[in-house]
Write an enzyme that holds these catalytic residues in place. Structure first.
Site, PDB file in Angstrom:
ATOM      1  N   ILE A  67       7.472  64.653  72.371  1.00 20.96           N
ATOM      2  CA  ILE A  67       6.182  64.551  73.048  1.00 20.96           C
ATOM      3  C   ILE A  67       5.259  63.614  72.288  1.00 20.96           C
ATOM      4  CG2 ILE A  67       4.210  65.858  73.940  1.00 20.96           C
ATOM      5  CD1 ILE A  67       6.062  68.398  73.742  1.00 20.96           C
ATOM      6  N   CYS A  68       4.734  62.614  73.000  1.00 23.44           N
ATOM      7  CA  CYS A  68       3.715  61.722  72.441  1.00 23.44           C
ATOM      8  C   CYS A  68       2.555  61.683  73.442  1.00 23.44           C
ATOM      9  CB  CYS A  68       4.288  60.340  72.137  1.00 23.44           C
ATOM     10  SG  CYS A  68       4.989  59.458  73.557  1.00 23.44           S
ATOM     11  N   GLY A  69       1.783  60.633  73.468  1.00 20.68           N
ATOM     12  CA  GLY A  69       0.660  60.558  74.393  1.00 20.68           C
ATOM     13  C   GLY A  69       1.079  60.499  75.845  1.00 20.68           C
TER      14      GLY A  69
END
Length: 160
Positions: A67-69
């Site tokens: 999970i990132c932006g």
């Protein structure tokens, strides 16, 4: 279904990662958190994605969640590794189809675009869906052939 998974994020995905991790633990998954571990000491998306991808390559895990932006950075970096198929998803439907149609082994989500309640539902669906699940026989047969063709494309790309 194996109940072992890794999960990782950068700072932008930290809140969503924590919500998904809490859910997985409540469902008796063995969860390895590969970072970011605290908001005060964030890891860059590309180092987390690389670490997760290597865990798939080394056969430590069959599946993972990154999970990132937006989910796109994690997907791009994880897909630079042979045998790793990271799918950037924003809905439960796309998480299901990433498994059923594409046989993705890494769910990539965006902490800026996916609410925790949706992220939990996406993770649950991704982990419970099998390749070609709920698809017509003719489509499943084509997808099995396609999966092998894509693996050949991947081999030729990585081993030039």
């Amino acid at each position: 279904m194996e109940k072992r998974i890794f999960i990782g994020s950068d700072l932008s995905g930290f809140t969503l990662k924590e919500a998904v991790k809490e859910f997985l633990l409540s469902e008796d998954y063995e969860v390895e958190d590969i970072g970011t571990l605290t908001e005060e000491e964030p890891f860059p998306f590309y180092t987390v994605a690389k670490k997760g991808a290597e865990k798939i390559q080394n056969k430590e895990y069959e599946r993972g969640i990154l999970i990132c932006g937006t989910g796109m950075g994690m997907s791009i970096v994880s897909n630079k590794h042979e045998g790793v198929h990271g799918a950037a998803c924003e809905t439960v439907y796309t998480a299901e189809k990433a498994r059923a149609i594409n046989d993705a082994n890494v769910l990539c989500m965006g902490g800026w675009v996916v609410a925790p309640v949706t992220g939990v539902a996406m993770a649950k669906t991704f982990l419970e869906t099998k390749f070609t699940q709920n698809l017509e026989d003719w489509r499943a047969k084509r997808l099995h052939v396609a999966r092998e063709d894509v693996r050949d494309i991947e081999k030729n790309s990585f081993h030039k």
